[in-house]
Write a protein that holds these residues in place. Sequence first.
Motif, mmCIF file in Angstrom:
data_model
loop_
_atom_site.group_PDB
_atom_site.id
_atom_site.type_symbol
_atom_site.label_atom_id
_atom_site.label_comp_id
_atom_site.label_asym_id
_atom_site.label_seq_id
_atom_site.Cartn_x
_atom_site.Cartn_y
_atom_site.Cartn_z
ATOM 1 N N ALA A 39 -2.165 1.031 -6.267
ATOM 2 C CA ALA A 39 -1.108 2.038 -5.767
ATOM 3 C C ALA A 39 -1.184 1.938 -4.041
ATOM 4 C CB ALA A 39 -1.058 3.408 -5.887
ATOM 5 N N ILE A 40 -2.318 2.041 -3.360
ATOM 6 C CA ILE A 40 -2.639 2.009 -2.031
ATOM 7 C C ILE A 40 -2.302 0.267 -1.709
ATOM 8 C CG2 ILE A 40 -4.322 2.031 -0.095
ATOM 9 C CD1 ILE A 40 -5.634 4.586 -1.731
ATOM 10 N N HIS A 94 -1.190 12.760 2.486
ATOM 11 C CA HIS A 94 -0.795 13.951 1.843
ATOM 12 C C HIS A 94 -0.477 13.453 0.382
ATOM 13 C CE1 HIS A 94 0.769 16.761 4.808
ATOM 14 N NE2 HIS A 94 0.047 16.142 5.361
ATOM 15 N N CYS A 95 -0.310 12.064 0.319
ATOM 16 C CA CYS A 95 -0.201 11.604 -1.297
ATOM 17 C C CYS A 95 -1.482 11.163 -1.902
ATOM 18 C CB CYS A 95 1.130 10.418 -1.076
ATOM 19 S SG CYS A 95 2.642 10.741 -0.733
ATOM 20 N N TYR A 96 -2.391 10.412 -1.035
ATOM 21 C CA TYR A 96 -3.551 9.869 -1.780
ATOM 22 C C TYR A 96 -4.926 10.766 -1.509
ATOM 23 C CZ TYR A 96 -0.444 6.146 -2.940
ATOM 24 O OH TYR A 96 0.618 5.609 -3.468
ATOM 25 N N ARG A 113 0.497 19.984 -6.029
ATOM 26 C CA ARG A 113 2.236 19.518 -6.079
ATOM 27 C C ARG A 113 2.472 18.498 -6.635
ATOM 28 N NH1 ARG A 113 2.037 18.736 0.321
ATOM 29 N NH2 ARG A 113 0.178 20.455 -0.228
ATOM 30 N N TRP A 114 1.455 17.370 -6.787
ATOM 31 C CA TRP A 114 1.675 16.092 -7.708
ATOM 32 C C TRP A 114 1.311 16.180 -9.037
ATOM 33 C CZ3 TRP A 114 4.886 14.354 -4.144
ATOM 34 C CH2 TRP A 114 4.358 14.528 -2.541
ATOM 35 N N THR A 138 4.758 3.606 -7.275
ATOM 36 C CA THR A 138 3.681 4.183 -6.757
ATOM 37 C C THR A 138 4.131 5.650 -6.289
ATOM 38 O OG1 THR A 138 4.009 3.747 -4.267
ATOM 39 C CG2 THR A 138 2.678 2.076 -5.599
ATOM 40 N N LEU A 139 3.041 6.575 -6.373
ATOM 41 C CA LEU A 139 3.293 7.969 -6.052
ATOM 42 C C LEU A 139 3.986 7.984 -4.490
ATOM 43 C CD1 LEU A 139 3.177 11.089 -6.084
ATOM 44 C CD2 LEU A 139 0.608 10.694 -5.448
#
Length: 221
Positions: A39-40, A94-96, A113-114, A138-139
């Motif tokens: 994803a990154i 914040h996402c990863y 939150r995810w 991806t997220l």
Amino acid sequence: MVSAVSELARLTRAAHLAADGTAAGARAALDALPWLVSAIRDDHDADRFAAWGRSTAIDENTGTAVIPRALFEEVHARAGVAADWPIGNAGVLHCYGYLLSLEPTPYGLKRERWIESTLARACRLPPDAFHPWREAPTLLTRATAAASALLASPAAGTTQAVDGRETRLALGATRGPSALAYAVAPHAGAAPLLITMFPVADASIALTDFRAAPRLHWNAA
């Protein structure tokens, strides 16, 4: 079919690898989660981190680092995004980065939150809409789309100028449970960039508190 229980267990084990604070631990943590590495890389190749602003890894509620410095540096390096501890890219963090955080906060673990369904339901999405191990998109892509939609058409919200920088708060409801999105301009005259998104118990209280304190919120930098 992907088992959320199994993936959460793998995520927790990876977070414990990173928690030792070493560069080797940070690398091992990411390598233990192929979907996260993929994803990154995908987000880097598509230049998706550019939609996100700057954030500090030091939590404003606890005064402690959300993730170890070694993990901060490793995840930014893999994202191909310049960062200077403790200030980094809000999307990366914040996402990863939050996925691998074991630091307790007054609101629970940052990754909840995810992982949990509260935010997804507040966005009128399926309960697993933000599960990070889901296949593409991806997220970060999913979070960017949801936060951008909320900022574009909020049920309630406001803007403030902080040191000449425009900040925007958007809520999905006028009262009661809601999704919250927040964006901050990197400098005066620039358009706000995404900082964070999370669920709140009462939109009206979040809006009142935001208006009462004209400053950068939620670890924005």
